[in-house]
Enzyme design. Structure first.
Site, PDB file in Angstrom:
ATOM      1  N   GLY A   8       0.817  -1.217   0.000  1.00  0.00           N
ATOM      2  CA  GLY A   8       0.000   0.000   0.000  1.00  0.00           C
ATOM      3  C   GLY A   8       0.848   1.263   0.000  1.00  0.00           C
ATOM      4  N   SER A  10       1.170   3.492  -2.508  1.00  0.00           N
ATOM      5  CA  SER A  10       0.825   4.463  -3.556  1.00  0.00           C
ATOM      6  C   SER A  10       0.582   5.862  -2.996  1.00  0.00           C
ATOM      7  CB  SER A  10      -0.420   3.998  -4.317  1.00  0.00           C
ATOM      8  OG  SER A  10      -1.530   3.937  -3.455  1.00  0.00           O
ATOM      9  N   VAL A  60      -3.173  -7.392  -1.881  1.00  0.00           N
ATOM     10  CA  VAL A  60      -2.626  -8.209  -0.785  1.00  0.00           C
ATOM     11  C   VAL A  60      -3.700  -8.884   0.070  1.00  0.00           C
ATOM     12  CG1 VAL A  60      -0.370  -7.060  -0.679  1.00  0.00           C
ATOM     13  CG2 VAL A  60      -2.270  -6.177   0.709  1.00  0.00           C
ATOM     14  N   ASN A  86       1.550  -2.340   5.423  1.00  0.00           N
ATOM     15  CA  ASN A  86       0.876  -1.057   5.615  1.00  0.00           C
ATOM     16  C   ASN A  86      -0.493  -0.996   4.935  1.00  0.00           C
ATOM     17  OD1 ASN A  86       0.831   2.080   5.832  1.00  0.00           O
ATOM     18  ND2 ASN A  86       0.683   1.664   3.633  1.00  0.00           N
ATOM     19  N   TYR A 151     -13.117  -2.789  11.624  1.00  0.00           N
ATOM     20  CA  TYR A 151     -11.764  -2.222  11.479  1.00  0.00           C
ATOM     21  C   TYR A 151     -10.976  -2.442  12.773  1.00  0.00           C
ATOM     22  CZ  TYR A 151      -8.146   1.366  10.588  1.00  0.00           C
ATOM     23  OH  TYR A 151      -6.952   2.037  10.413  1.00  0.00           O
ATOM     24  N   ALA A 153     -11.419  -4.699  15.041  1.00  0.00           N
ATOM     25  CA  ALA A 153     -11.129  -6.135  15.223  1.00  0.00           C
ATOM     26  C   ALA A 153      -9.942  -6.548  14.361  1.00  0.00           C
ATOM     27  CB  ALA A 153     -12.358  -6.971  14.876  1.00  0.00           C
ATOM     28  N   LYS A 155      -7.537  -4.631  13.234  1.00  0.00           N
ATOM     29  CA  LYS A 155      -6.301  -4.005  13.709  1.00  0.00           C
ATOM     30  C   LYS A 155      -5.845  -4.612  15.042  1.00  0.00           C
ATOM     31  CE  LYS A 155      -5.509  -1.121  10.338  1.00  0.00           C
ATOM     32  NZ  LYS A 155      -4.370  -1.376   9.434  1.00  0.00           N
ATOM     33  N   ILE A 184      -4.215  10.439  11.358  1.00  0.00           N
ATOM     34  CA  ILE A 184      -3.154  10.888  10.457  1.00  0.00           C
ATOM     35  C   ILE A 184      -3.789  11.461   9.187  1.00  0.00           C
ATOM     36  CG2 ILE A 184      -1.054  10.172   9.229  1.00  0.00           C
ATOM     37  CD1 ILE A 184      -0.905   9.706  12.308  1.00  0.00           C
TER      38      ILE A 184
END
Ligand code: NAP
Length: 242
Positions: A8, A10, A60, A86, A151, A153, A155, A184
């Site tokens: 990831g 890009s 991925v 990532n 999300y 769970a 992470k 971020i």
């Protein structure tokens, strides 16, 4: 020269990490799923600055696609020294509205991808008895995020994977760590309104949002000789938000 694979890469945090590793003198492979144009442009820019960087496409979240990506690297005589997992996606939805597809897409993109890439990269790293794995989790994987249960769970799963794999690979000369960003400023925040962003700033002790470079510097540190005795850890890059 170390071979670094960043999934990831890009845009956002992955692109910032690619820049730092390239400036550090590493050979960097920038994985992407759809954003071929952005990765090509970034590779041209970093090559012009003297970096050695290569784009490599793979979804991925797809086990076979990850295998094909690593087969391509191997057939070119490349084995990975530093793996930065990532690639990720976010989605905000009420838990009771989540479909099976929402759940599986989230888990496959954010968590299964880490499993597939670690599994594919590790045999070479174990043979060389030297390597680094850095997984990007999230503050929501540590403390839970409302309307982001799937999300959170996924992470949190990365944190468990990181700690367990660090124990399994400790004697193999490999460190496995996670970086947990707070809020971020990347495309991932695009669904948020200006008011939402201000509320997130207000929740953050520094009163600011993080930048992709803030996270990328931590990733580079965890791949450096200075962090050789750090493994199985989760480094929060979050302006003090807990
Ligand atoms: P971003 O700007 O949205 O970029 C996401 C990157 O992941 C893109 O390069 C995208 O590639 C790639 N990607 C998504 N699904 C993929 C797949 N199936 N296969 C390959 N690549 C895929 O996100 P970001 O903010 O930089 O996030 C990077 C990581 O940090 C993610 O794991 C995210 O969960 C985590 N994080 C971010 C924040 C934040 O506030 N931004 C906070 C905590 C954690 P394409 O462009 O080719 O689709």
């Amino acid at each position: 020269m170390r071979n670094v694979l960043i999934t990831g890469a890009s845009r956002g945090i992955g692109a910032a990490a690619a820049r730092l590793f390239a400036e550090n003198g590493d050979r960097v492979f920038l994985n992407y799923r759809h954003s071929q144009g952005a990765v090509r442009k970034l590779c041209e820019e970093l090559t012009a600055q003297g970096g050695e960087v290569y784009p490599i496409q793979a979804d991925v979240s797809d086990s076979q696609a990850v295998k094909t990506m690593f087969d391509t690297l191997h057939s070119n005589g490349i084995s990975i020294d530093v793996l930065v997992n990532n690639a990720g996606m976010a989605q905000t939805k009420l838990f009771t509205d989540l479909t099976d597809e929402d759940w599986h897409t989230m888990i496959n993109t954010n968590l299964s991808s880490v499993f597939y890439c670690c599994r594919a990269a590790l045999p070479d790293i174990i043979r060389r008895h030297n390597g680094r794995i850095i997984n990007i989790t999230s503050i929501w994987g540590q403390i839970g995020g409302s309307c982001e249960v799937h999300y959170s769970a996924a992470k949190a799963g990365i944190i468990g994977l990181t700690k367990a794999l660090a124990k399994e690979e400790g004697l193999s000369g490999i460190t496995v760590n996670a970086v947990a960003p707070g809020v971020i400023q990347t495309d991932m925040l695009s669904p948020y309104t200006a008011e939402d962003l201000q509320a997130l700033r207000d929740e953050t002790p520094t009163g600011t949002l993080g930048t992709p470079e803030d996270v990328a510097r931590a990733v580079l540190f965890l791949a450096s000789p200075d962090s050789a005795f750090i493994t199985g850890q989760v480094l929060g890059i979050n302006g003090g938000m807990v």
